[in-house]
Structures are given as C-alpha cells and as structure tokens.
Enzyme design. Structure first.
Site, mmCIF file in Angstrom:
data_model
loop_
_atom_site.group_PDB
_atom_site.id
_atom_site.type_symbol
_atom_site.label_atom_id
_atom_site.label_comp_id
_atom_site.label_asym_id
_atom_site.label_seq_id
_atom_site.Cartn_x
_atom_site.Cartn_y
_atom_site.Cartn_z
ATOM 1 N N ASP A 1 0.863 -1.181 0.000
ATOM 2 C CA ASP A 1 0.000 0.000 0.000
ATOM 3 C C ASP A 1 0.905 1.238 0.000
ATOM 4 O O ASP A 1 2.128 1.119 0.033
ATOM 5 C CB ASP A 1 -0.969 -0.036 1.186
ATOM 6 C CG ASP A 1 -0.245 0.052 2.515
ATOM 7 O OD1 ASP A 1 0.989 0.245 2.527
ATOM 8 O OD2 ASP A 1 -0.915 -0.079 3.555
ATOM 9 N N ASP B 1 -7.998 -7.272 0.416
ATOM 10 C CA ASP B 1 -7.085 -7.525 1.537
ATOM 11 C C ASP B 1 -7.829 -7.141 2.802
ATOM 12 O O ASP B 1 -8.697 -6.254 2.769
ATOM 13 C CB ASP B 1 -5.815 -6.654 1.452
ATOM 14 C CG ASP B 1 -6.099 -5.230 1.892
ATOM 15 O OD1 ASP B 1 -6.665 -4.467 1.094
ATOM 16 O OD2 ASP B 1 -5.809 -4.881 3.056
ATOM 17 N N CYS C 1 -11.873 -29.205 6.135
ATOM 18 C CA CYS C 1 -10.796 -28.204 6.005
ATOM 19 C C CYS C 1 -9.446 -28.907 6.142
ATOM 20 O O CYS C 1 -9.225 -29.652 7.098
ATOM 21 C CB CYS C 1 -10.952 -27.123 7.068
ATOM 22 S SG CYS C 1 -9.617 -25.903 7.039
ATOM 23 N N CYS D 1 -6.573 -27.633 6.904
ATOM 24 C CA CYS D 1 -5.566 -26.848 7.643
ATOM 25 C C CYS D 1 -5.150 -27.579 8.930
ATOM 26 O O CYS D 1 -5.866 -28.447 9.434
ATOM 27 C CB CYS D 1 -6.107 -25.457 7.950
ATOM 28 S SG CYS D 1 -6.933 -25.298 9.528
ATOM 29 N N CYS E 1 -7.564 -27.910 11.925
ATOM 30 C CA CYS E 1 -8.698 -28.832 11.808
ATOM 31 C C CYS E 1 -8.293 -30.300 12.000
ATOM 32 O O CYS E 1 -9.137 -31.188 11.886
ATOM 33 C CB CYS E 1 -9.438 -28.587 10.495
ATOM 34 S SG CYS E 1 -10.323 -27.005 10.562
ATOM 35 N N HIS F 1 -6.309 -21.273 10.249
ATOM 36 C CA HIS F 1 -7.623 -21.761 9.802
ATOM 37 C C HIS F 1 -8.396 -20.652 9.078
ATOM 38 O O HIS F 1 -8.966 -20.875 8.005
ATOM 39 C CB HIS F 1 -8.458 -22.279 10.981
ATOM 40 C CG HIS F 1 -9.868 -22.556 10.569
ATOM 41 N ND1 HIS F 1 -10.226 -23.703 9.883
ATOM 42 C CD2 HIS F 1 -10.992 -21.801 10.657
ATOM 43 C CE1 HIS F 1 -11.514 -23.644 9.590
ATOM 44 N NE2 HIS F 1 -11.999 -22.503 10.050
HETATM 45 ZN ZN LIG Z 1 -9.231 -25.454 9.250
#
Ligand SMILES: [Zn+2]
Length: 407
Positions: free
Chosen positions: A117, A293, A331, A333, A336, A361
């Site tokens: 930015d 963003d 999920c 990630c 999870c 997550h």
């Molecule tokens: Zn997750």
C-alpha cells in the site's frame, strides 16, 4: 464554487497529461469469464513473481509477516499474493534496510507476488499530529515520535526500494462521516497526487512494478464516478476503490461499488481495499471486484473467533469445552486436525499455538472461499454459490442492482 473550479482545473490538466501506455510486459491481466447472473469475474493477473488467480484475497503482512504465521504455512493456506504496509516498513526497519537485504521478497522469504500500500491510510489512522497540504503529509511516528514526511513522490520511492510487484498511489484518506466539502477536497487532492505518483513512477522506467490508482469520494456516488473518470483518463494498469469499510453501513458500501465499478475499464484489475467480512467479499465479487485484503481473518483468529460455513464461532465459549469436532469437517488446515475442545483449551490456557492455529484456519477459510467463488463463476453459478454461503452464515443477501457489468 471553489470545489467545482478546483475539480475542473484538475480534469483539464489530466486530459492533457493522459497518454496511451501499456503496463510492462511481465504484467498481464487476462479476463477469462464473467458470470452469467452477476458482474462476478474470473481472471488471472500475471506478474514477474507469478500469476494470481482472481477473485483473490491477500493476507496482510503488515511488518513483513502475517502475525504468528511463518511464510511456509502462509503459502499452504492457498494465498497467492500478500499485502505489506509501506508506512510500517518505512518506519521499521526502513526501506533502505529492506533493499540492502535483497528487497521485500527476499526479506520475507515470499517468492510469489507482493502488493504494497502507499502508506496513506496508516498515516491518517496511526500517525500523530498529522499535517496535510498540497505537497504531502507531515506526521510524527507512532513508534518514537520522529517527525516524518510522506509525499506522493516519496511513497513511490519507498515502494520502489521495497520492490513489491504492485505499488499503490498515495491518497488523502479522511474519516466518514465528514462534510461534503472535506470529502470533495480530499478526493480531488487524491487525484492530483495519483498523477504525481504516476509521473514519479514513469520517470523511474521500472519494468518490474506496476502502480494502481485509488478511487476516493466517500459515499457520494457522483463524486465517486467523477473521481473514477479522472483516474481512468490517466490510464493506470489497475484501479482500487479506497475509503470504504470505515464504519459505514454495508448497504452504503455496496451502493458505492455499484456507482464506481461501471466507470472502471473492464480489462484492468479492480481492488477493494481493506474489505472485509466473508459476506462483503461475495457481495463485492458479485459487483465486479477482483482483489481484496483485510486483517480480519488474522486479527479475529488471534482473538479466538474462527470462520466456518455455519457462521463464525467464538472458541472461548464454554459450549466448545468437550466438543470433539474439528472447526470444519473438510478443512485441510493444521487447526482442523484438532478438536474444537482442544483449540478452546489452548486459548483458555493462553498457549501461543491457539492464536497461530486459529489464524491459519481463518486464512485457509478465506482462500477456500475465493477458490469456491472462482469455480462458481466459471460454471455461471456464482449467485447460487453466494446464496448457499450467505444462508449457511445466517446472513441476508443484499439486493444487487442489474447493470453493474462495467464497460
Ligand atoms: Zn481449518
């Protein structure tokens, strides 16, 4: 009227200054498909550090890192491009230090695209004793009180030293609500500063960085349209919409997008700055926005709020104490792999792993949302996808006006 005459002076200068230019050859924007039932677009932005599939969400690496998430994990969330803050990096460690360490990509260890930015938003929101005139802004650092200056030319020069792929123009950001006169003054100053940024960037003849303009204009649809027209006359390779998500009602933000987006060229990327909640992303994509963003996934993650298809969960709630389910069944990630009960325990025990896992997550959730949006657009079922998500989150749909396809 003083404001009116000021405006026309700007527009006549812009017409003369406008020249037909192409972005450097390493950059290309491919618009692949527009959804049949909305203005949602599936596109790819090519940069010297790789391609970004859009619609895209950029995690915010304020000081060259997402808080608590190392760069390897960040890549695993599906992030393709990140945003870093010019104001923060110029103050600490300083752009010359980043340049001496090989530029922002090497400094962070991120080899994919980076957007910086301009520092404008932070100067107006964080700095102390800010003074603004036509030349630029003087302010005191929020870290040590040092007196500093930021002009359009200086912002371009800092971003050149950081060596991001995409730089942003310096704009005059003001809080809302504000008087129509103050909004108009800041808007037309932003246009004049955008032209100065463009001249400074063109003088440097950089082939590895493009500069995007920022449309301002508060919540006034006419002013937004006029600002967009003036910036489009300057022929930027892409356009951002700034000054939104600053406390206004979501419906006002969507109306502002509906006034602004049709003024932007269809063959350039469109970036809505600092937005936002999952529902804001889908509503904005439906109105023709390509890039976002926001600090929400990480800031909320650090505060034990996690996103799921059934709406946000507050992990500190006692209801999760003996819950064996993951945050999201499908999920991939690392959070999870654990139960909600374990994640809650980490927050209750103030273990640093709690905020780290919740941030990962949430970032993964945002990236999977964008992936789902991209697939739905190509299949001409974005509206259905949006409806399914909003129903799951328990959020009402904001009516979209037809005819926001852009030109
Ligand atoms: Zn997750």
């Amino acid at each position: 009227m003083q404001t009116e005459s000021g405006k026309w002076k700007v527009e006549s200068r812009l017409t003369k200054a406008s020249v037909c230019r192409s972005p450097p050859s390493a950059f290309r924007f491919d618009l692949k498909h527009t959804d049949a039932g909305s203005a949602a677009r599936r596109s790819t932005l090519h940069t010297p550090h790789g391609s970004v599939e859009m619609p895209a969400f950029m995690p915010v690496c304020t000081l060259g890192t997402v808080k608590g998430v190392d760069i390897g994990r960040l890549g695993e969330t599906g992030a393709q491009m990140v945003l870093s803050n010019t104001y923060h990096l110029a103050l600490r460690p300083g752009e010359e230090t980043v340049a001496a360490l090989g530029g922002l990509h090497k400094f962070m260890g991120w080899s994919d695209p980076i957007l910086t930015d301009s520092g404008g938003f932070q100067v107006f929101s964080l700095a102390q004793r800010t003074k603004i005139d036509e030349q630029g802004v003087t302010f005191r650092s929020h870290i040590d009180g040092t007196l500093l200056e930021l002009s359009p030319e200086r912002s371009v020069s800092i971003q050149a030293a950081l060596a991001s792929d995409i730089a942003m123009v310096l704009d005059h950001v003001i809080g809302l609500p504000n008087s129509p006169e103050a909004v108009a003054e800041a808007t037309w100053r932003s246009v004049r500063w955008a032209e100065r940024c463009l001249k400074a960037q063109m003088a440097s003849s950089r082939e590895d960085q493009i500069l995007l303009a920022i449309v301002q204009g508060g919540l006034d649809p006419d002013l937004r349209r006029q600002c967009a027209k003036a910036l489009v006359a300057l022929d930027f390779p892409g356009y951002a919409i700034g000054g939104l998500s600053v406390g206004e009602e979501p419906a006002d933000m969507y109306r502002t997008l509906e006034a602004t987006v049709p003024e932007l060229p269809v063959d350039r990327p469109r970036y809505l700055m600092g937005v936002g909640r999952p529902e804001d992303l889908l509503e904005s994509i439906a109105r023709g926005i390509d890039m976002f963003d926001c600090v929400m996934p990480t800031r909320n993650g650090r505060n034990a709020l996690v996103y799921t298809d059934q709406g946000p969960l507050r992990l500190r709630n006692a209801a999760h104490e003996v819950n064996n389910r993951p945050l999201e069944e499908n999920c991939p990630c690392p959070a999870c792999r654990h139960s909600r009960g374990y994640l809650r325990h980490l927050f209750q025990a103030k273990e640093m792993l709690g905020p780290i896992l919740a941030s990962i997550h949430n970032l993964t959730y945002y990236q999977r949302l964008m992936l789902g949006a991209r697939e739905a657009i190509v299949a001409d079922r974005f509206d259905e996808f949006r409806q399914e998500k909003l129903c799951g989150w328990g959020v009402g749909r904001m009516q979209s006006r037809s005819g926001t396809q852009g030109k």
